[in-house]
Scaffold this motif. Structure first.
Motif, PDB file in Angstrom:
ATOM      1  N   GLY A 242       1.059  -1.105  -0.132  1.00  0.00           N
ATOM      2  CA  GLY A 242      -0.013  -0.011   0.067  1.00  0.00           C
ATOM      3  C   GLY A 242       0.853   0.951   0.298  1.00  0.00           C
ATOM      4  N   THR A 243       2.377   1.238  -0.283  1.00  0.00           N
ATOM      5  CA  THR A 243       2.565   2.566  -0.451  1.00  0.00           C
ATOM      6  C   THR A 243       2.102   3.106  -1.629  1.00  0.00           C
ATOM      7  N   SER A 244       1.959   2.910  -2.480  1.00  0.00           N
ATOM      8  CA  SER A 244       1.711   4.192  -3.632  1.00  0.00           C
ATOM      9  C   SER A 244       0.300   5.045  -2.744  1.00  0.00           C
ATOM     10  N   ALA A 245      -0.247   4.624  -2.246  1.00  0.00           N
ATOM     11  CA  ALA A 245      -0.882   4.921  -1.676  1.00  0.00           C
ATOM     12  C   ALA A 245      -1.034   6.518  -0.467  1.00  0.00           C
ATOM     13  N   ALA A 246      -0.062   5.448   0.411  1.00  0.00           N
ATOM     14  CA  ALA A 246       0.215   6.243   1.287  1.00  0.00           C
ATOM     15  C   ALA A 246       1.103   7.009   0.718  1.00  0.00           C
ATOM     16  N   LEU A 247       1.738   7.395  -0.364  1.00  0.00           N
ATOM     17  CA  LEU A 247       3.312   8.144  -0.623  1.00  0.00           C
ATOM     18  C   LEU A 247       2.882   9.906  -0.731  1.00  0.00           C
ATOM     19  N   PRO A 248       1.600   9.777  -1.094  1.00  0.00           N
ATOM     20  CA  PRO A 248       1.111  11.654  -1.128  1.00  0.00           C
ATOM     21  C   PRO A 248       0.365  11.889  -0.182  1.00  0.00           C
ATOM     22  N   GLU A 249       0.180  11.234   1.086  1.00  0.00           N
ATOM     23  CA  GLU A 249       0.258  11.705   2.415  1.00  0.00           C
ATOM     24  C   GLU A 249       1.602  11.831   2.708  1.00  0.00           C
ATOM     25  N   LEU A 250       3.249  11.204   2.653  1.00  0.00           N
ATOM     26  CA  LEU A 250       4.062  11.027   3.549  1.00  0.00           C
ATOM     27  C   LEU A 250       4.989  12.200   2.707  1.00  0.00           C
ATOM     28  N   VAL A 251       4.428  12.155   1.208  1.00  0.00           N
ATOM     29  CA  VAL A 251       5.723  13.490   1.284  1.00  0.00           C
ATOM     30  C   VAL A 251       4.891  14.656   1.785  1.00  0.00           C
ATOM     31  N   ALA A 252       4.198  15.062   1.426  1.00  0.00           N
ATOM     32  CA  ALA A 252       3.194  16.217   2.530  1.00  0.00           C
ATOM     33  C   ALA A 252       4.096  16.459   3.685  1.00  0.00           C
ATOM     34  N   GLU A 253       3.671  15.471   4.324  1.00  0.00           N
ATOM     35  CA  GLU A 253       3.951  15.510   5.774  1.00  0.00           C
ATOM     36  C   GLU A 253       5.899  15.950   6.169  1.00  0.00           C
ATOM     37  N   LEU A 254       6.645  15.168   5.072  1.00  0.00           N
ATOM     38  CA  LEU A 254       7.695  15.563   4.810  1.00  0.00           C
ATOM     39  C   LEU A 254       7.735  17.316   4.407  1.00  0.00           C
ATOM     40  N   GLN A 255       7.066  16.850   4.164  1.00  0.00           N
ATOM     41  CA  GLN A 255       7.294  19.084   2.705  1.00  0.00           C
ATOM     42  C   GLN A 255       6.554  20.315   3.872  1.00  0.00           C
ATOM     43  N   ALA A 256       6.305  19.802   5.109  1.00  0.00           N
ATOM     44  CA  ALA A 256       5.020  20.601   5.980  1.00  0.00           C
ATOM     45  C   ALA A 256       6.771  20.492   6.667  1.00  0.00           C
ATOM     46  N   ASP A 257       7.585  19.998   6.984  1.00  0.00           N
ATOM     47  CA  ASP A 257       9.044  20.761   7.795  1.00  0.00           C
ATOM     48  C   ASP A 257       9.026  21.927   7.260  1.00  0.00           C
ATOM     49  N   PRO A 258       9.869  22.944   8.511  1.00  0.00           N
ATOM     50  CA  PRO A 258      10.654  24.023   8.383  1.00  0.00           C
ATOM     51  C   PRO A 258      11.899  23.686   7.748  1.00  0.00           C
ATOM     52  N   ASN A 259      12.414  22.760   7.969  1.00  0.00           N
ATOM     53  CA  ASN A 259      13.325  22.645   7.069  1.00  0.00           C
ATOM     54  C   ASN A 259      13.618  21.716   5.892  1.00  0.00           C
ATOM     55  N   TRP A 260      12.349  22.126   5.037  1.00  0.00           N
ATOM     56  CA  TRP A 260      12.001  21.243   3.558  1.00  0.00           C
ATOM     57  C   TRP A 260      13.475  22.206   2.821  1.00  0.00           C
ATOM     58  N   ASN A 261      13.222  22.776   2.430  1.00  0.00           N
ATOM     59  CA  ASN A 261      14.194  23.792   2.065  1.00  0.00           C
ATOM     60  C   ASN A 261      14.165  22.925   0.692  1.00  0.00           C
ATOM     61  N   ASP A 262      12.521  22.866  -0.039  1.00  0.00           N
ATOM     62  CA  ASP A 262      12.598  23.120  -1.076  1.00  0.00           C
ATOM     63  C   ASP A 262      13.882  21.589  -1.942  1.00  0.00           C
ATOM     64  N   GLY A 263      13.323  20.584  -0.710  1.00  0.00           N
ATOM     65  CA  GLY A 263      14.214  18.714  -1.032  1.00  0.00           C
ATOM     66  C   GLY A 263      15.469  18.894  -0.378  1.00  0.00           C
ATOM     67  N   HIS A 264      16.091  20.204  -0.479  1.00  0.00           N
ATOM     68  CA  HIS A 264      17.386  20.078   0.312  1.00  0.00           C
ATOM     69  C   HIS A 264      17.526  20.047   1.357  1.00  0.00           C
ATOM     70  N   TYR A 265      17.275  19.420   2.265  1.00  0.00           N
ATOM     71  CA  TYR A 265      16.604  19.499   3.813  1.00  0.00           C
ATOM     72  C   TYR A 265      18.397  19.257   4.678  1.00  0.00           C
TER      73      TYR A 265
END
Length: 346
Positions: free
Chosen positions: A180-203
């Motif tokens: 079920g990783t495909s279905a969960a992937l958008p939520e995972l990405v959103a959770e990571l991107q919500a962190d203030p340190n995301w820095n456009d993927g260069h966290y």
């Protein structure tokens, strides 16, 4: 020769082409070996780890002396007897423990790949491992073995390199991803991107994503029945403390985009239309309470493989430990696997 004593822990190759057509300028594959490779190089066994694990499969060789994830079945007198076999464990492509992945430096930009790391597939992972096996001069493995995502890699090896091994030992898996990783992937990405340190993927350049990765790991460990594993061994309060400490330590090591890259690859795994390519004998083991690959599907999967021409031995494990059972209760399947492995040498 004792190849586990090799000083350089990585195999490096230049210009590794992915299925997408993108070429990685450099590919490093980190690995450990246990036991001696014989003069014919016919006794090698490749073992595969799960999504968030490492290539440290046995002994206590790491600086922090952590036990390998399959230490109970790799070593003298064990299933993968290092007095007889040379056991090779490699870190999968896209991971965080030495093989090229998002935490690696992109030679073209001189900075960590981070969110720029390209999409990969499970076949890409297998081909990266094959480059290591070729570099070691091994024409044919005795076996490829793994559980969970490591088992998916076994299926991939079986269809991509059908003549490259005599046997496959695959646990907690099947020819199609059911995680079920495909279905969960958008939520995972959103959770990571919500962190203030995301820095456009260069966290990594902004302090990392330690807090969010710790929370993610706690959820994962709980799904692995972490609490149940220590039931009756220590007070619940101490187990909860250990849970949080374990999650924090993992979060320091594991790259956030590795989680994304690997889960995306796993979600796209499906070799069900390639079963007729399998030449290696299969030992296939599932647990009755596995939430992803319950043993109830085992005979049907085995029968489909047999119809496609494969030789399959299916073994069912009964346990309350679910997807974690074959790792923590090897005694429930190792004797049968021992017989299977012995038969590969006849």
């Amino acid at each position: 020769m004792q190849i586990w004593e090799i000083v350089i822990p990585q195999h490096r190759t230049k210009g590794f082409r992915l299925q997408s057509g993108i070429v990685l300028p450099e590919l490093d594959v980190a690995y450990e070996c246990y036991g001696e490779l014989n003069s014919e190089k016919s006794n090698a066994i490749l073992v595969q780890h799960g999504t968030t694990s490492t290539h440290h499969a046995a002994r206590r060789m790491t600086p922090d002396l952590r036990e390998g994830w399959w230490d109970g079945i790799i070593g003298p007198g064990k299933l993968f007897d290092t007095d007889k076999y040379c056991v090779i464990s490699s870190n999968m492509l896209g991971s965080s423990y030495g093989t090229t992945g998002p935490a690696s430096i992109n030679p073209d930009t001189k900075r960590a790949w981070g969110g720029d790391f390209p999409k990969i597939t499970v076949e890409d992972m297998a081909r990266a491992q094959k480059s290591l096996i070729d570099a070691l001069g091994i024409d044919r493995l005795l076996a490829v073995a793994g559980g969970s995502v490591g088992g998916l890699l076994g299926f991939q090896w079986a269809v991509t390199f059908p003549d490259a091994m005599r046997g496959i030992i695959a646990a907690d898996c099947g020819p199609v991803s059911r995680f079920g990783t495909s279905a969960a992937l958008p939520e995972l990405v959103a959770e990571l991107q919500a962190d203030p340190n995301w820095n456009d993927g260069h966290y990594a350049e902004a302090g990392g994503l330690g807090d969010v990765m710790t929370r993610i790991r706690i959820r994962t460990l709980l799904s692995y029945q972490f609490m149940e594993k220590f039931e009756g061994q220590m007070p619940k309060r101490d187990v909860e403390k250990l849970l949080h400490e374990t999650a924090r330590e993992w979060a320091k090591e594991f790259d956030p985009m590795s989680l994304v890259v690997l889960n995306r690859a796993i979600g796209g795994f499906n070799v069900s239309d390639q079963l007729d390519r399998i030449c290696a004998k299969f030992f296939y083991v599932l647990c009755d309470t596995d939430e992803f690959y319950p043993a109830s599907i085992g005979e049907n999967v085995a029968e489909e493989m047999r119809k496609a021409g494969a030789s399959v031995t299916f073994h069912q494990v009964s346990s309350h430990m679910g997807h974690y059972s074959t790792s923590v209760e090897p005694e429930k399947w190792v004797p049968q696997a021992q017989t299977f492995l012995g038969g590969l040498q006849n």
